[in-house]
Design an enzyme around this catalytic site. Sequence first.
Site, PDB file in Angstrom:
ATOM      1  CB  ILE A 169      -0.971  -0.007   1.186  1.00 23.96           C
ATOM      2  CG1 ILE A 169      -1.888  -1.244   1.114  1.00 23.96           C
ATOM      3  CG2 ILE A 169      -1.804   1.266   1.209  1.00 23.96           C
ATOM      4  CD1 ILE A 169      -2.822  -1.387   2.290  1.00 23.96           C
ATOM      5  CG  ASP A 170       3.826   2.329   3.061  1.00 20.52           C
ATOM      6  OD1 ASP A 170       2.994   3.191   3.364  1.00 20.52           O
ATOM      7  OD2 ASP A 170       4.452   1.671   3.901  1.00 20.52           O
ATOM      8  CB  VAL A 171       4.752   0.323  -3.298  1.00 19.44           C
ATOM      9  CG1 VAL A 171       5.059   0.390  -4.793  1.00 19.44           C
ATOM     10  CG2 VAL A 171       6.016  -0.069  -2.522  1.00 19.44           C
TER      11      VAL A 171
END
Length: 418
Positions: A169-171
């Site tokens: 999700i960060d990516v």
Amino acid sequence: MSKPLEGVRVLDLSHVIAGPLASFYLAQLGAEVIKVEPPLAGEVLRSMKEGADTDTPTGFAALNAGKQSLALDIRSAQGAELLRTLAASADVFIENFRPGVVARHGLDYASIQAVKPDIVYCSISGFGQQGDWSQRGAYDHVVQALTGMMMMSGEGHDAPPLKVGFPVIDVAVGMLGALSIVSALHRRSRDGNGQYIDASMVQASLMLMYTNTCAYLTDGTPTRRVGNRGYTGSPAADTYPCADGWLAVAANTPAQFRKLAAVLGVEELCGDARALDLAAFNAPNGFVVPNDREYVAQRLRQAFAAHSAARLEERLSQVGVPAARVRKLEEFLDEADATGCVNLPDYRFHQGGGEVRTRGIGFHFDQDGGPSPDGAPALGEGTHAVLAEAGLDEASIAELERAGIIRTHAKAAAPQAS
């Protein structure tokens, strides 16, 4: 050859993965990215050294290659005012603090827009800028749990939740942040208007599960835990144990299923009414529909178990059935290096006495001048140059450093040299 974003200046207050990945894209596409960091120790990812004597460990360097480092204390009134001054010459402003934090320092959208009316301002957060949960802290696996991603992974109803094995999700929010910024810059070039962007981990998570989200919102279709099975539901779109490992195969259509059955020696399944919906199987279009999924899966498991995964991958690929032996990441990267099986970019960033090697940014431009070799900056490496360009004289820069409001690279490097 020029890069697409040459001439764009970015002030980046973000840290860890999501925001820095967004600005990394902008830097690699040619933008001047000034990374604003706390002067004492820099952003937190610099601390993940694993014993190395450096403030640019690989994890930090890979996300911050091609940027400048401005070590500036935005919590001080003088530091915040200095950043507002710099914002007057910026095109993009990025922050990923908890909603309301930058406003306390006069660095929110309204404050930056006051000095740069056409600024493209991107806020990245866990839950968005509005709503009852906006003040909650967010980490990747926590948002995976919240949004249902954990309960879509793994096998069976009673199995424990299972997170994706990397900060997906960060990516994703970093990529979406970069996309939204580039879109806003294009709009600004067309009509002169800036933009405020609210990008969140929750939104990114729902985009990663986009088709499932839409199916539930539109038709009330609940999610199912499908383990390693493919999206279409074909019994031959799954991951099967072989004699020497595992093989993921995607025989989604009847034509692909027939080819798979021929390679495995189970052609009789193609006419077996217990196994398959033969009307659907013999229709001109569509996917394979099982009548007795477990029966088909058991027959396929028996067949796969007698074969080599590596050999089956080769044979199935030759006849047009997507298949891949399950590998570790390092196995695939080594194989790509040794064989040239996939044409991947090879980006190498100079970092100290060595280099950080990556496989590019996910796509390749033929006419962009190629990758930049510049690595990640040491803490405060760009402070003096950025402030001098903004018009500060040597005495003013020295005074700011004595007051602890900024840090130049010379001072940052001193503890390592002692």
